[in-house]
Design an enzyme around this catalytic site. Structure first.
Site, PDB file in Angstrom:
ATOM      1  N   CYS B  78       0.878  -1.219   0.174  1.00  0.00           N
ATOM      2  CA  CYS B  78       0.001  -0.079   0.052  1.00  0.00           C
ATOM      3  C   CYS B  78       0.870   1.061  -0.091  1.00  0.00           C
ATOM      4  CB  CYS B  78      -1.075   0.070   1.174  1.00  0.00           C
ATOM      5  SG  CYS B  78      -2.559   1.136   1.033  1.00  0.00           S
ATOM      6  N   HIS B 182      -3.699  -4.871  -0.200  1.00  0.00           N
ATOM      7  CA  HIS B 182      -3.519  -5.547   0.985  1.00  0.00           C
ATOM      8  C   HIS B 182      -3.269  -6.825   1.002  1.00  0.00           C
ATOM      9  CE1 HIS B 182      -2.965  -1.817   3.415  1.00  0.00           C
ATOM     10  NE2 HIS B 182      -4.011  -1.221   2.540  1.00  0.00           N
ATOM     11  N   GLU B 184      -2.379  -9.089   3.046  1.00  0.00           N
ATOM     12  CA  GLU B 184      -2.645  -9.442   4.573  1.00  0.00           C
ATOM     13  C   GLU B 184      -4.268  -9.445   4.793  1.00  0.00           C
ATOM     14  OE1 GLU B 184      -1.673  -6.622   3.801  1.00  0.00           O
ATOM     15  OE2 GLU B 184      -2.134  -5.233   5.093  1.00  0.00           O
TER      16      GLU B 184
END
Lengths: 251, 201
Positions: B78, B182, B184
């Site tokens: 990001c 993202h 994650e």
């Protein structure tokens, strides 16, 4: 193109999911982490954890649930219920929430929206709204779980929410919530037409096609449901398959 | 061991949660010596570009990131990806790390909602990228951003179509990778990308 999002909401009381039943393969249906993992497996795009008791004493247990879920489920988590201050927001984010949902506390203290957006970023701040038709062609905003009419015009309120820097609006219709006749499309579109931030449809989903209908007839970018998914009547995967077959882009 | 650069970024803990879940050894650090000792580096990030660069500079990390990025895999996420580029005009003009040629500007479209927030399908332009190993199309990842990279096509591994091309996964052609989304928070496919990053070390 951005995919339309399907968001299950988990109502949590004293660390347990309320109304959780009937998940094949999930032994403890009250276990929020197991339910979250199952929704993730079904293809949920985000999860909402809602603390329905939201008492000061129960806060720790609730945040433990958020913390444990964030260690095991890797999709965005929104957390709401009882968040009334910037420090509540910080604690919730630190526990692993990606977004915070505020509702009554935003109506009572609109500055909370701007303060939260400034400190943590607009993308973190979801403002939930419980609104009802006023019988005169408009809608008014309620607080305390839809129990108290604040006589605030819905459209004025959503404009203010956007101006104060909220990242999203989650719009719940008191008229259709629990009735299962579909989302309140007119109210949804009235809100979508007056803001540029994403609007999540909530309250009223009763059957498979209600989700696709909301996406076809309004500019809502996401749809949320709780009991429909809890009771295992529909899976997130079924809802997405129905949307996909109607040409709606879903993940 | 992966050094996860700790400069107060908002998504630090999500990144660490994901690495823990995957059993990938890592250390949250702002110590240059840890970056030198690590097998790979992750630069997370949420927030505004100038504040991010300032925090890296104040921690004395910009030079060591530049040096180590020639020796071991580096993944920016990001804002961490955007800082890999040469400069940005978010808030005020600001220089980046300059590891990948290109700039960061506001998403130009007037027809779509900004921020670009949600799940967007990736269009893969470099199929053989090791980060995408074992991930079957369609690949959807989770984005939250208002600014985007502008860089050469040969640096772009994948982009998101959002009324225009938004570079989603970029590289310098060497050890440096950046993800605008993202990983994650991008479900199983995102986790697989992190696993693949571990496999590159």
């Amino acid at each position: 193109m951005l995919a339309k999002r399907i968001i299950p909401c988990l109502d949590v009381r004293h660390g347990k999911v309320v109304k959780g039943v009937n998940f094949e393969g999930v032994k403890d249906v009250g276990d929020p982490i197991a339910c979250a993992a199952e929704y993730n497996r079904q293809g949920a795009d985000e999860l909402v954890f809602y603390d329905i008791v939201a008492s000061h004493e129960g806060r720790g247990v609730f945040l433990d649930v958020v913390r444990e879920t964030a260690k095991q489920v890797f999709i965005p988590l929104t957390v709401g219920g009882g968040i009334a201050s910037v420090s509540d927001m910080r604690d919730t984010l630190r526990a692993g929430a990606d977004k915070i949902s505020i509702n009554s506390s935003a109506v009572k203290n609109p500055a909370l929206i701007s303060e939260g957006a400034e400190l943590f970023g607009s993308q973190c701040i979801v403002v939930g709204i419980d609104a009802k038709r006023d019988g005169k062609g408009g809608y008014t905003v309620f607080v305390n779980g839809g129990r108290i009419d604040m006589y605030i015009d819905l459209i004025e309120w959503v404009r203010e929410i956007q101006a104060r820097g909220a990242g999203e609006i989650c719009l719940n219709s008191i008229d259709t919530d629990g009735v299962r006749g579909g989302f309140d499309l007119e109210m949804l579109q009235a809100v979508c037409a007056n803001v540029t931030i994403p609007v999540i449809a909530s309250g009223g989903a009763g059957k498979l096609s209600d989700f696709a209908t909301a996406f076809q007839k309004t500019n809502a970018t996401a749809a949320l449901a709780a009991s429909l998914f809890h009771f295992g009547e529909l899976t997130v995967a079924q809802v997405k398959e129905d949307c996909r077959s109607k040409g709606i882009i879903v993940r | 061991m992966i050094a996860v650069i700790d400069y107060g970024a908002g998504n630090l803990f999500s990144v660490c949660n994901a690495l823990n879940y995957l059993g990938m050894a890592h250390k949250l650090t702002k110590n240059p010596a840890d970056l030198q000792a690590a097998d790979g580096i992750i630069l997370p990030g949420v927030g505004a570009f100038p504040a991010g660069m300032q925090m890296l500079e104040e921690s004395g990390l910009t030079e060591v990131i530049r040096t180590e990025s020639k020796k071991k895999p580096l993944l920016g996420i990001c804002l961490g990806m955007q800082m890999l580029l040469e400069k940005s005009d978010e808030v005020a003009p600001c220089k980046g790390l300059g590891l990948i040629r290109g700039e960061v500007h506001k998403i130009p479209s007037q027809r779509v909602i900004i921020p670009h927030m949600g799940w967007n399908e990736l269009v893969i332009t470099q199929q053989n990228c090791p980060l995408l190993h074992g991930i079957e199309a369609p690949i959807y990842t989770y984005f939250v951003h208002s600014y985007q990279a502008f860089c050469d096509d040969h640096n772009i591994i994948a982009y998101a179509d959002y009324d225009g091309k938004i570079p989603a996964l970029i590289t310098d052609g060497g050890y440096v990778y950046g993800a605008q989304f993202h990983p994650e928070k991008s479900g199983e496919q995102g986790l697989q990308m992190l696993r693949n990053f571990g496999g590159m070390l």
